[in-house]
Design an enzyme around this catalytic site. Structure first.
Site: not given
Ligand code: NAP
Ligand code: GDD
Length: 325
Positions: A14, A60, A127, A129, A151, A155
């Site tokens: 994303q 990778d 993050t 998290e 996770y 991180k």
């Molecule tokens: P995402 O959609 O899950 O993207 C992660 C990317 O990493 C995907 O393209 C994935 O490819 C790639 N990847 C996985 N394993 C890999 C490997 N071994 N080598 C190279 N690439 C690899 O996550 P995102 O939401 O865009 O988030 C981007 C980053 O920000 C992540 O590090 C996430 O933990 C962090 N983050 C996200 C949030 C959030 O709310 N979105 C918040 C805080 C931090 P595949 O899908 O093919 O495995």
């Molecule tokens: N995924 C999911 N599915 N979450 C659920 C569900 C369900 O069916 N029902 C309730 N939840 C609750 C989870 O227990 C959590 O408390 C909340 O919804 C958010 O879950 P996710 O959307 O899976 O996100 P996350 O907060 O665990 O993690 C995401 O945000 C992090 C930053 O705080 C991810 O993007 C992480 O990669 C990122 O670091």
């Protein structure tokens, strides 16, 4: 003059897709590290219309040699490490893989930069998290960490290694402590997209109900398109540093469901079922960030309210589901 180059790991995710688009708009030559996968990885880049504009390099983050080659080939001025096993739920069933990709992967990038391109600026995707079982009601850069998942722990290791490489070797390495951010490109396993997709499908008669876990959990949700701007801004600063990136507002999963179902004229109470199997072994009950430092030092603030974000996601899901019906 050759364009300034940026290297993105996780470019097919994303944030990687939105960041690549932003950097292309700014005139960068954008390179991405592409791990081998059997399924279609490029759908997000296609969705944004940039699949032919980025240069993808086989690699990778768990394979140091491939990371060094990617750095040597792209000669980046900026490196964004977004690659991760990023789904918290999966990190309990695959803790070692999560540690290798999400933790060690970041160190591979830092070491590759240190060896091959020490002047490159580095962004680590940290993050909220890491705050886990929160120690303060509003979390900032000085709030102590207490990760609640493999996770979050992986991180936290990557975060401290980023700080450590900055302090030990003088790398321009910054860490963005980003709170949850979502978009129409969010993976369907994350709760916002799971809900918006279900609301769209139920509206179209393709699905009847939606099973969720803990809907009392609260998150500080923003729009990914806004958040990638903060990543770029961090690397434009003279000094590397760590920044919380958040909206400063928290909402329950329950209220987010209400927004999504209301957007299609339905009531979530009529469709959502609680499934105890979806509860996590350890939960992060509430997250709420203080984006004050990012606002003051980077001039960044979130501009998309949750209501608009959820409507945008529901609309996109309705359009995609109608197309595939
Ligand atoms: P995402 O959609 O899950 O993207 C992660 C990317 O990493 C995907 O393209 C994935 O490819 C790639 N990847 C996985 N394993 C890999 C490997 N071994 N080598 C190279 N690439 C690899 O996550 P995102 O939401 O865009 O988030 C981007 C980053 O920000 C992540 O590090 C996430 O933990 C962090 N983050 C996200 C949030 C959030 O709310 N979105 C918040 C805080 C931090 P595949 O899908 O093919 O495995
Ligand atoms: N995924 C999911 N599915 N979450 C659920 C569900 C369900 O069916 N029902 C309730 N939840 C609750 C989870 O227990 C959590 O408390 C909340 O919804 C958010 O879950 P996710 O959307 O899976 O996100 P996350 O907060 O665990 O993690 C995401 O945000 C992090 C930053 O705080 C991810 O993007 C992480 O990669 C990122 O670091």
């Amino acid at each position: 003059m050759a364009a300034r180059a940026a290297l993105i790991t996780g470019i097919t995710g994303q944030d990687g897709a939105y960041l690549a688009k932003l950097l292309l708009q700014k005139g960068y030559a954008v390179f991405g590290v592409l791990p081998r996968r059997a399924s279609d990885m490029l759908w997000r880049l296609r969705y944004l219309g940039i699949q032919d504009d980025v240069q993808l390099l086989d690699g990778d983050v768990t394979d140091l040699s491939s990371v060094i080659r990617a750095v040597e080939h792209s000669q980046p001025a900026e490196v964004y490490n977004l690659a991760a096993q990023s789904f918290v739920g999966t990190s309990w069933s695959q803790p070692i893989l999560t540690g290798m990709v999400t933790g060690i992967g970041a160190v591979n990038l830092l070491e590759a930069i240190r060896m091959a391109q020490p002047k490159a600026r580095f962004y680590q995707a940290s993050t909220s998290e890491m705050f886990g079982q929160i120690r303060e009601p509003v979390q900032s850069e000085t709030t102590p960490f207490y990760p609640r998942s493999p996770y979050g722990a992986a991180k936290l290791y990557a975060h401290w290694m980023t700080v450590n490489h900055r302090e030990s070797f003088g790398l321009h390495a910054s860490s963005g402590i980003l709170f949850n951010h979502e978009s129409p490109l969010r993976g369907p396993e994350f709760v916002t997209r799971k809900v918006t997709l279900a609301a769209a499908r139920i509206k179209l008669g393709q699905q009847k109900s939606l099973r969720l876990g803990n809907i009392d959990a609260q998150r500080d949700w923003g729009f990914a398109g806004d958040f990638v701007e903060a990543m770029w801004l961090m690397l434009q600063q003279d000094q590397p540093d760590d920044y919380v990136v958040a909206t400063g507002r928290t909402t329950t999963v329950r209220d987010m469901c209400s927004l999504a179902f209301n957007a299609v004229g339905l009531r979530y109470e009529d469709h959502v079922e609680i499934d105890p199997a979806l509860m996590r072994p350890a939960e992060v009950e509430v997250l709420l960030g203080n984006p004050g430092k990012a606002r003051e030092r980077l001039g960044w603030s979130a501009t998309t309210p949750l209501e608009d974000l959820i409507s945008m996601m529901v609309e996109a899901d309705l359009a995609r589901e109608r197309q595939t019906a």
